[in-house]
Design a protein around this motif. Structure first.
Motif, PDB file in Angstrom:
ATOM      1  N   UNK A 282       0.880  -1.346   0.306  1.00  0.00           N
ATOM      2  CA  UNK A 282      -0.277  -0.088  -0.213  1.00  0.00           C
ATOM      3  C   UNK A 282       1.271   0.995  -0.046  1.00  0.00           C
ATOM      4  N   UNK A 283       2.143   1.284   0.871  1.00  0.00           N
ATOM      5  CA  UNK A 283       3.157   2.346   0.765  1.00  0.00           C
ATOM      6  C   UNK A 283       3.545   2.404  -0.025  1.00  0.00           C
ATOM      7  N   UNK A 284       3.912   1.281  -0.860  1.00  0.00           N
ATOM      8  CA  UNK A 284       4.544   1.291  -2.982  1.00  0.00           C
ATOM      9  C   UNK A 284       3.041   2.117  -3.672  1.00  0.00           C
ATOM     10  N   UNK A 285       2.366   2.121  -3.354  1.00  0.00           N
ATOM     11  CA  UNK A 285       0.396   1.944  -4.553  1.00  0.00           C
ATOM     12  C   UNK A 285       0.956   3.858  -3.996  1.00  0.00           C
ATOM     13  N   UNK A 286       0.824   4.198  -3.234  1.00  0.00           N
ATOM     14  CA  UNK A 286       0.610   5.702  -2.969  1.00  0.00           C
ATOM     15  C   UNK A 286       1.694   6.425  -3.005  1.00  0.00           C
ATOM     16  N   UNK A 287       3.165   6.125  -3.149  1.00  0.00           N
ATOM     17  CA  UNK A 287       4.279   6.980  -3.662  1.00  0.00           C
ATOM     18  C   UNK A 287       4.241   6.976  -5.004  1.00  0.00           C
ATOM     19  N   UNK A 288       3.558   6.107  -5.861  1.00  0.00           N
ATOM     20  CA  UNK A 288       3.142   5.764  -6.947  1.00  0.00           C
ATOM     21  C   UNK A 288       2.266   7.273  -7.741  1.00  0.00           C
ATOM     22  N   UNK A 289       1.059   6.681  -6.882  1.00  0.00           N
ATOM     23  CA  UNK A 289       0.222   7.344  -7.342  1.00  0.00           C
ATOM     24  C   UNK A 289       0.790   8.985  -7.389  1.00  0.00           C
ATOM     25  N   UNK A 290       1.169   9.270  -5.635  1.00  0.00           N
ATOM     26  CA  UNK A 290       1.893  10.776  -5.659  1.00  0.00           C
ATOM     27  C   UNK A 290       2.952  11.282  -6.514  1.00  0.00           C
ATOM     28  N   UNK A 291       3.569  10.609  -6.703  1.00  0.00           N
ATOM     29  CA  UNK A 291       4.659  10.857  -7.651  1.00  0.00           C
ATOM     30  C   UNK A 291       4.079  11.031  -8.988  1.00  0.00           C
TER      31      UNK A 291
END
Length: 338
Positions: A282-291
């Protein structure tokens, strides 16, 4: 440089001058005896002057005479000349062993031409402080096969390497920007991947605050974010503060890395919605979405930096499936003899 025989010739001239002064003094002495006592004073003055001149000449001969141009001195000069010639050959990119006097003269003429060119540029009020460099981002030098096709001539690896070295040396010169068109002929443009990434245009809410959206995934986790401009750094995940939602420090660091990379900590507010997967994914998915959402707030060159840092690339790693006949994806059952 004075020839080695110059000191010997100078000494001979000094001796001849001294002999001439003595003959003149002898003649004047004879005349003074015939004319009277006043001639003796003139004789003393002449003899004194001749002696002083002879002493000064002997001093000059000792300083720059044959002793200065000994065999050891000449040998030292030849060694220094050979060392300087090797340095000059290395500077011009040639073999020092085959660097002849004609090459030295040709190099000297080239240096004179460069000096004339600089004088001409100064006359046109072009300062030598103009160190603007040619932009080589997004391009590369032609490889050997491409250069052979361009020149319609076969090249060795050494010739190709030397050619690239000379072009790179041009780029270090103060006026290299004047030859930008010539240098870029030997470079091939590369496709910049960031140009294929389209940044969504900014949107505005009822209060006129700009915001952008983004979506990301990691393994089975899916995340969508809404990023607001002119924020205070407040981040919520599924309605919960991210410090509480991600108690592990490593997960929080992964989530905040895009903001730290772009030096935008505390400048945006973000609302995240995430589902499925575990906390790491989930942290990795949020990182890609925020980028992806940040792409709407930064310049094009910063988007390229983000791509090179891997912020805009989906992580393709997934959990490896369990294999039949063993306990897990790699783990085997414990072997028992009986």
């Amino acid at each position: 440089m004075v020839a080695p025989g110059a000191g010997m010739a100078w000494g001979c001239c000094c001796r001849i001058s001294l002999m001439g002064a003595r003959f003149a003094a002898t003649g004047l002495a004879a005349q003074s005896q015939r004319r009277g006592g006043k001639g003796n004073q003139v004789l003393r003055l002449i003899c004194t002057s001749a002696a002083a001149a002879a002493a000064a000449q002997r001093k000059n001969v000792a300083a720059s005479g044959p002793e200065k141009y000994t065999e050891a001195f000449i040998k030292k000069q030849i060694e220094e000349f050979n060392i300087g010639k090797r340095h000059l050959a290395n500077m011009m990119g040639k073999d020092p062993e085959t660097f002849t006097q004609e090459d030295v003269d040709d190099t000297y003429r080239k240096f004179l031409d460069i000096q004339k060119h600089e004088d001409h540029m100064r006359a046109q009020d072009v300062s030598s402080d103009n160190t603007a460099q040619i932009n080589l981002i997004g391009s590369r030098w032609l490889i050997k096969e491409e250069l052979e096709e361009m020149l319609v001539e076969e090249l060795s690896d050494q010739d190709h390497r030397l050619f690239i070295q000379l072009l790179e040396r041009i780029l270090t010169q103060p006026y290299c920007s004047t030859e930008e068109e010539y240098v870029l002929k030997f470079r091939k443009q590369l496709d910049i991947e960031s140009k294929k990434l389209l940044a969504e245009p900014l949107q505005y809410d009822e209060q006129g605050v700009a915001f952008s959206t983004g979506a990301g995934q990691r393994k089975t986790a899916r995340a969508t974010v809404v990023l607001y401009d002119k924020g205070t750094g407040k981040i919520t995940v599924n309605g919960i503060d991210y410090l509480e939602y991600f108690p592990v420090l490593q997960h929080r660091e992964q989530l905040m890395f895009p903001f730290q990379f772009l030096d935008r900590l505390g400048k945006h507010d973000m609302t995240c919605t995430v589902s499925d997967g575990g906390k790491p994914s989930q942290a990795g998915a949020i990182r890609l979405a925020s980028s992806k959402a940040l792409m709407s707030f930064v310049a094009e060159n910063e988007i390229e930096f983000m791509r090179q840092a891997g912020l805009l690339t989906i992580d393709p790693r997934v959990r490896e499936r369990k294999k039949p006949g063993q306990e897990g994806a790699r783990r085997k059952f414990t072997w028992k003899k009986r």
